[in-house]
Structure formats: structure tokens, C-alpha cells
Design a protein around this motif. Sequence first.
Motif, PDB file in Angstrom:
ATOM      1  N   ILE A  98       0.753  -1.090  -0.101  1.00 51.13           N
ATOM      2  CA  ILE A  98      -0.123  -0.005   0.020  1.00 51.13           C
ATOM      3  C   ILE A  98       0.907   1.175   0.086  1.00 51.13           C
ATOM      4  CG2 ILE A  98      -0.221  -0.029   2.502  1.00 51.13           C
ATOM      5  CD1 ILE A  98      -2.995   1.259   2.292  1.00 51.13           C
ATOM      6  N   GLU A  99       0.410   2.234  -0.588  1.00 47.52           N
ATOM      7  CA  GLU A  99       1.216   3.535  -0.672  1.00 47.52           C
ATOM      8  C   GLU A  99       1.120   4.315   0.550  1.00 47.52           C
ATOM      9  OE1 GLU A  99       1.777   4.590  -5.312  1.00 47.52           O
ATOM     10  OE2 GLU A  99      -0.360   4.191  -4.940  1.00 47.52           O
ATOM     11  N   THR A 100       1.101   3.977   1.564  1.00 45.54           N
ATOM     12  CA  THR A 100       1.267   4.730   2.787  1.00 45.54           C
ATOM     13  C   THR A 100       1.664   3.816   3.813  1.00 45.54           C
ATOM     14  OG1 THR A 100      -0.099   6.382   4.267  1.00 45.54           O
ATOM     15  CG2 THR A 100      -1.172   4.166   3.309  1.00 45.54           C
ATOM     16  N   TYR A 119       3.655  -3.522   3.760  1.00 45.45           N
ATOM     17  CA  TYR A 119       5.068  -3.136   2.976  1.00 45.45           C
ATOM     18  C   TYR A 119       4.193  -1.727   2.478  1.00 45.45           C
ATOM     19  CZ  TYR A 119       7.925  -7.333   3.504  1.00 45.45           C
ATOM     20  OH  TYR A 119       8.382  -8.315   3.706  1.00 45.45           O
ATOM     21  N   ALA A 120       5.126  -0.596   2.880  1.00 45.98           N
ATOM     22  CA  ALA A 120       4.904   0.883   2.608  1.00 45.98           C
ATOM     23  C   ALA A 120       5.523   1.222   1.098  1.00 45.98           C
ATOM     24  CB  ALA A 120       5.217   1.765   3.446  1.00 45.98           C
ATOM     25  N   ILE A 121       4.929   1.202   0.086  1.00 45.28           N
ATOM     26  CA  ILE A 121       5.505   1.311  -1.294  1.00 45.28           C
ATOM     27  C   ILE A 121       5.451   2.882  -1.509  1.00 45.28           C
ATOM     28  CG2 ILE A 121       5.400   0.902  -3.646  1.00 45.28           C
ATOM     29  CD1 ILE A 121       5.637  -1.580  -1.586  1.00 45.28           C
ATOM     30  N   ASN A 122       6.621   3.261  -1.814  1.00 47.35           N
ATOM     31  CA  ASN A 122       6.803   4.697  -2.372  1.00 47.35           C
ATOM     32  C   ASN A 122       6.016   5.010  -3.804  1.00 47.35           C
ATOM     33  OD1 ASN A 122       8.153   7.081  -3.866  1.00 47.35           O
ATOM     34  ND2 ASN A 122       9.149   7.471  -1.822  1.00 47.35           N
ATOM     35  N   PRO A 123       5.096   6.050  -3.568  1.00 45.35           N
ATOM     36  CA  PRO A 123       4.401   6.202  -4.915  1.00 45.35           C
ATOM     37  C   PRO A 123       5.243   6.452  -6.186  1.00 45.35           C
ATOM     38  CG  PRO A 123       3.371   7.504  -3.094  1.00 45.35           C
ATOM     39  CD  PRO A 123       4.709   6.934  -2.479  1.00 45.35           C
ATOM     40  N   LEU A 124       6.365   6.984  -5.976  1.00 41.84           N
ATOM     41  CA  LEU A 124       7.267   7.024  -7.065  1.00 41.84           C
ATOM     42  C   LEU A 124       7.693   5.665  -7.603  1.00 41.84           C
ATOM     43  CD1 LEU A 124       9.317  10.211  -6.180  1.00 41.84           C
ATOM     44  CD2 LEU A 124       7.651  10.012  -7.966  1.00 41.84           C
ATOM     45  N   ALA A 125       8.234   4.784  -6.915  1.00 45.40           N
ATOM     46  CA  ALA A 125       8.299   3.211  -7.060  1.00 45.40           C
ATOM     47  C   ALA A 125       7.454   2.738  -7.920  1.00 45.40           C
ATOM     48  CB  ALA A 125       8.792   2.712  -5.677  1.00 45.40           C
ATOM     49  N   ALA A 126       6.196   3.058  -7.217  1.00 43.87           N
ATOM     50  CA  ALA A 126       4.940   2.059  -7.910  1.00 43.87           C
ATOM     51  C   ALA A 126       4.637   2.695  -9.034  1.00 43.87           C
ATOM     52  CB  ALA A 126       3.669   2.548  -7.126  1.00 43.87           C
ATOM     53  N   GLY A 135      -6.335  -1.232 -11.623  1.00 44.86           N
ATOM     54  CA  GLY A 135      -4.889  -1.620 -12.124  1.00 44.86           C
ATOM     55  C   GLY A 135      -3.694  -1.341 -11.359  1.00 44.86           C
ATOM     56  N   ASP A 136      -3.872  -0.264 -10.624  1.00 39.85           N
ATOM     57  CA  ASP A 136      -2.772   0.310  -9.216  1.00 39.85           C
ATOM     58  C   ASP A 136      -2.688  -0.892  -8.445  1.00 39.85           C
ATOM     59  OD1 ASP A 136      -1.967   2.098 -10.855  1.00 39.85           O
ATOM     60  OD2 ASP A 136      -2.737   3.737  -9.678  1.00 39.85           O
ATOM     61  N   ALA A 137      -3.879  -1.426  -8.023  1.00 42.48           N
ATOM     62  CA  ALA A 137      -4.093  -2.308  -7.067  1.00 42.48           C
ATOM     63  C   ALA A 137      -3.242  -3.671  -7.421  1.00 42.48           C
ATOM     64  CB  ALA A 137      -5.310  -2.729  -6.472  1.00 42.48           C
ATOM     65  N   LYS A 138      -3.363  -3.990  -8.566  1.00 45.65           N
ATOM     66  CA  LYS A 138      -2.820  -5.138  -9.395  1.00 45.65           C
ATOM     67  C   LYS A 138      -1.246  -5.027  -9.259  1.00 45.65           C
ATOM     68  CE  LYS A 138      -2.495  -8.045 -13.280  1.00 45.65           C
ATOM     69  NZ  LYS A 138      -1.060  -7.824 -13.291  1.00 45.65           N
ATOM     70  N   ILE A 139      -0.887  -3.802  -9.515  1.00 46.31           N
ATOM     71  CA  ILE A 139       0.493  -3.340  -9.789  1.00 46.31           C
ATOM     72  C   ILE A 139       1.101  -3.691  -8.251  1.00 46.31           C
ATOM     73  CG2 ILE A 139       2.067  -1.416 -10.053  1.00 46.31           C
ATOM     74  CD1 ILE A 139       0.382  -0.934 -12.543  1.00 46.31           C
ATOM     75  N   LEU A 140       0.734  -3.205  -7.191  1.00 43.92           N
ATOM     76  CA  LEU A 140       0.827  -3.078  -5.946  1.00 43.92           C
ATOM     77  C   LEU A 140       1.127  -4.794  -5.474  1.00 43.92           C
ATOM     78  CD1 LEU A 140      -0.950  -0.055  -4.527  1.00 43.92           C
ATOM     79  CD2 LEU A 140       1.417  -0.334  -4.781  1.00 43.92           C
ATOM     80  N   ALA A 141       0.326  -5.491  -6.005  1.00 39.41           N
ATOM     81  CA  ALA A 141       0.165  -6.738  -5.430  1.00 39.41           C
ATOM     82  C   ALA A 141       1.495  -7.365  -5.949  1.00 39.41           C
ATOM     83  CB  ALA A 141      -0.980  -7.619  -5.788  1.00 39.41           C
ATOM     84  N   ASP A 142       1.587  -7.276  -7.273  1.00 39.78           N
ATOM     85  CA  ASP A 142       2.451  -7.802  -8.111  1.00 39.78           C
ATOM     86  C   ASP A 142       3.934  -7.317  -7.421  1.00 39.78           C
ATOM     87  OD1 ASP A 142       3.296  -9.771  -9.949  1.00 39.78           O
ATOM     88  OD2 ASP A 142       4.033  -8.238 -11.322  1.00 39.78           O
TER      89      ASP A 142
END
Length: 205
Positions: free
Chosen positions: A105-107, A124-131, A148-155
Motif C-alpha cells: 500500500i502507498e502509505t 509494506y509501504a510502497i513509495n508512490p514514485l516506485a509504484a 490496475g494500480d491495486a494489481k501493480i502493488l500486489a505484483d
Amino acid sequence: GLDRAPASWWGCLLRLWGGVPLSTDPLGRCRESFGLLITDREELELMRIFVGDDWAENHHDVHLMNDDGKKLAARRLPEGVAGIRGFHELVAGFADDPGEVIVGIETDCGLWVTALIAAGYQVYAINPLAASRYRDRHNVTGAKSDSGDAKILADLVRTDRHNHRQVAGDTAEAEAIRIVARGHQTLVWTRTRHTNMLRSALREY
């Protein structure tokens, strides 16, 4: 055969038939051995579930996939307690233990994140730029959408989480929320498991 099943197996079955919760396990499962099928937990190959959580002010788009990247489920959940309950219900159908659920998740803050950590999920906190860079590498069109972003974060947490920070909930406030959130998750997962077992029993009947 059943005549050679250990006493613990029958105890578990009798508690189920008697309508008594099987255990205090978050999944509401009985932890005793079923014949020779269950061994030490550490010796089992755990099935991990990867969850991408694309959050907005009023909702969360979540995407579940397995180790192979296969989509298991996707859903939009509301913010708040109702959404957390829906999250627990969604993952309960695929995971055997909260520790097997890995969330990107991006926070790294907020009650939603704290509740996920408190329930035992790996967050895991994912930096929005990394995503965004990950999206550019794996999405030909580069188009952005919540699902689509949810799928990207899962992958991303499936393949690249070693490059990102796991969020820890170690404050006094987080500990207080942990107690409430784990109790809430236990009730939701137990209800989901018992509902599924009842449905299966009725079908067989």
C-alpha cells in the motif's frame, strides 16, 4: 480410517458439532492434528497471498494474487470498519494464517494500515514514485486506474518487496488497536469459516 483417528481429531470434531468455537486461532480453526496430514507448522509449505491496496479518501481497491501471479480476487472496499471487515472476509477464503498475507500500500500511516498490521498481516509501504516506475515497466500503455494500480502493488510485493520497507506497529496506540483489531479479525474469519463449512454440509445433505 476414522477408527484410527487420534483423540484430538475427535475432540475437534465434537467441538464443531457442539457449536463451540474450535479455538482462539484467528481463523477459527482447530489446531490439533488430523491423522498424519498435519505436521509441525514450520515444516509446512505456506501458501502466501499478495494483496495490492490502492487507497483513496473514501475507498480501497484491493487485488489478491498467489505466488504465481494468478488473480484470486479483486474488490472495492469502503474506508472504515466495514471495509476492514470486508478485507478480512476476502482474504479468509485464500489464507490459512494472517502471516501469509502480504500487503502493498502507498502509505505507512493511518488507522487502516494500523488495523492491517494489528491483525497480523505483513504490510509494506510502497513509495508512490516506485509504484509509478513499476507501472511504467510493466504496463505498455502506462494508463492509470485504481484497479490496475491495486494489481501493480500486489505484483510489486510479490516480486520486489525485499526493496521496500515493512511497516511495524510498535507504538502504545498501535498496541491498543492491535488488541481490538485482532479480536475483530478473529470474529470475522471464524464466521466466514463456519459459514463455508455449514454451506458444504448442507450441500452434502
